[in-house]
Scaffold this active site. Structure first.
Site, mmCIF file in Angstrom:
data_model
loop_
_atom_site.group_PDB
_atom_site.id
_atom_site.type_symbol
_atom_site.label_atom_id
_atom_site.label_comp_id
_atom_site.label_asym_id
_atom_site.label_seq_id
_atom_site.Cartn_x
_atom_site.Cartn_y
_atom_site.Cartn_z
ATOM 1 N N ASN A 156 5.362 -10.104 5.076
ATOM 2 C CA ASN A 156 6.252 -11.262 5.206
ATOM 3 C C ASN A 156 7.555 -10.960 5.944
ATOM 4 O O ASN A 156 8.262 -11.882 6.349
ATOM 5 C CB ASN A 156 6.553 -11.856 3.830
ATOM 6 C CG ASN A 156 7.278 -10.881 2.915
ATOM 7 O OD1 ASN A 156 6.764 -9.791 2.637
ATOM 8 N ND2 ASN A 156 8.437 -11.256 2.428
ATOM 9 N N HIS A 157 7.878 -9.670 6.133
ATOM 10 C CA HIS A 157 9.083 -9.314 6.892
ATOM 11 C C HIS A 157 8.757 -8.910 8.331
ATOM 12 O O HIS A 157 9.598 -8.321 9.013
ATOM 13 C CB HIS A 157 9.832 -8.176 6.200
ATOM 14 C CG HIS A 157 10.457 -8.566 4.902
ATOM 15 N ND1 HIS A 157 11.296 -9.654 4.782
ATOM 16 C CD2 HIS A 157 10.354 -8.014 3.656
ATOM 17 C CE1 HIS A 157 11.693 -9.754 3.513
ATOM 18 N NE2 HIS A 157 11.129 -8.786 2.815
ATOM 19 N N GLU A 215 6.159 -2.653 6.828
ATOM 20 C CA GLU A 215 6.926 -3.880 7.008
ATOM 21 C C GLU A 215 8.352 -3.817 6.464
ATOM 22 O O GLU A 215 9.163 -4.683 6.737
ATOM 23 C CB GLU A 215 6.180 -5.073 6.406
ATOM 24 C CG GLU A 215 6.215 -5.179 4.923
ATOM 25 C CD GLU A 215 6.792 -6.530 4.509
ATOM 26 O OE1 GLU A 215 6.881 -7.431 5.338
ATOM 27 O OE2 GLU A 215 7.162 -6.644 3.330
ATOM 28 N N ASN A 216 8.670 -2.754 5.703
ATOM 29 C CA ASN A 216 10.038 -2.571 5.201
ATOM 30 C C ASN A 216 10.692 -1.316 5.768
ATOM 31 O O ASN A 216 11.609 -0.769 5.171
ATOM 32 C CB ASN A 216 10.036 -2.465 3.669
ATOM 33 C CG ASN A 216 9.463 -3.674 2.973
ATOM 34 O OD1 ASN A 216 8.469 -3.573 2.264
ATOM 35 N ND2 ASN A 216 10.075 -4.828 3.168
ATOM 36 N N ASP A 251 3.909 0.082 1.045
ATOM 37 C CA ASP A 251 5.096 -0.344 1.791
ATOM 38 C C ASP A 251 6.125 0.771 1.990
ATOM 39 O O ASP A 251 6.704 1.275 1.030
ATOM 40 C CB ASP A 251 5.790 -1.492 1.061
ATOM 41 C CG ASP A 251 4.865 -2.662 0.774
ATOM 42 O OD1 ASP A 251 3.747 -2.425 0.291
ATOM 43 O OD2 ASP A 251 5.273 -3.806 1.006
ATOM 44 N N HIS A 270 3.113 -5.357 -1.225
ATOM 45 C CA HIS A 270 4.243 -6.286 -1.345
ATOM 46 C C HIS A 270 5.056 -6.114 -2.617
ATOM 47 O O HIS A 270 6.287 -6.208 -2.569
ATOM 48 C CB HIS A 270 3.818 -7.753 -1.239
ATOM 49 C CG HIS A 270 4.961 -8.721 -1.341
ATOM 50 N ND1 HIS A 270 5.978 -8.775 -0.415
ATOM 51 C CD2 HIS A 270 5.266 -9.670 -2.281
ATOM 52 C CE1 HIS A 270 6.834 -9.721 -0.751
ATOM 53 N NE2 HIS A 270 6.442 -10.273 -1.882
#
Length: 269
Positions: free
Chosen positions: A68-69, A39-40, A8, A178
């Site tokens: 999830n983001h 995703e971050n 990530d 994650h």
């Protein structure tokens, strides 16, 4: 065939770290497929935008995975359907989900697939990742795709290991994302699938999993809501792994962690 995977990417420090080290890693490791979880990537640590997508791709990524983001930055809806190299979790619910949950590529004459999945334990409600990936693998195997990499974005170690064992022998590798903390359990499962519970993160090293530590500590001490912000100063960490796969059988031969930070300076692999 060699896969290079980075965990990530968090905030501005994370993107800058990818830009600094990914070209060096590619030069030394010579991977055929490079995957980065993005995703971050935004400065607030949630989602990705077009500018950051281009920065990570230009640094050397072939595929960027999410989690999830994925939808936290609304700009993604403006471009995710126009690029096949940015994939979101396959098991998002609904018939008209933007983007794609996997990508197929021809790499030196070999058909390769990269799949993004999201777990359900302690996560937002989402469709069953086991059923979704089973259905997709049926299709991929009919198309003679036997080199398959899965980024499983999930909270619990048990769900990640269960998925890896469920897919053992049907995919080449499953790497978890994650939690932002790299695990040391890289292994080749009995039927030839490489597995690592979590690749870790690429981003600020001096906070709490990428966030400024003061609000996190305050929340633990007071049990009251606090606004978390990405750590914007200090040192960086880059976490990931590389995996060697037999191009004929699709079975993994080797998995090795990558960790670069102030205590583990970059060195040639």
């Amino acid at each position: 065939m060699r896969f290079l995977f980075l965990g990530d990417t968090v905030g501005n420090i994370g993107v800058a770290t990818v830009e600094k080290y990914l070209p060096l890693l590619k030069h030394d490791l010579k991977p055929q497929v490079t995957i980065v979880n993005g995703e971050n990537a935004t400065k607030v640590g949630r989602g990705i935008n077009h500018e950051l997508y281009l920065k990570i791709m230009n640094a050397g990524a072939d595929v960027i995975t999410l989690g999830n983001h994925a939808w936290n930055n609304s700009e993604i809806f403006d471009f995710i359907n126009q690029t096949k190299n940015l994939i979101r979790p396959l098991n998002y619910p609904g018939k008209d989900v933007p983007g794609h949950g996997y990508i197929e590529m021809n790499v030196n004459g070999n058909q390769v697939a990269v799949i993004n999945l999201q777990g359900r334990v302690f996560m937002d409600e989402i469709d069953d990742p086991f059923e979704n990936v089973d259905n997709l693998l049926t299709q991929l195997h009919k198309d003679n795709v036997n080199i398959i990499f899965v980024d499983f974005h999930a909270e619990t170690t048990s769900e990640k290991k269960a998925m890896a064992l469920h897919l053992d022998g049907r995919i080449s590798a499953l790497v978890g994302t994650h939690t932002h903390v790299q695990t040391s359990d890289g292994q080749i499962l009995p039927h030839g699938t490489a597995f690592l519970t979590d690749a870790g993160m690429t981003g600020p090293n001096d906070g709490v999993i990428g966030m400024k530590f003061e609000p996190v500590i305050n929340k633990f001490m007071t049990a009251r809501p606090n606004r978390f912000e990405v750590q914007e100063t200090g040192s960086a960490v880059l976490s990931g792994c590389y995996i060697d796969v037999d191009s004929k059988s699709g079975k993994a031969r080797k998995i090795k962690n990558i960790l670069i930070n102030k205590d583990h300076p970059y060195q040639e692999f």
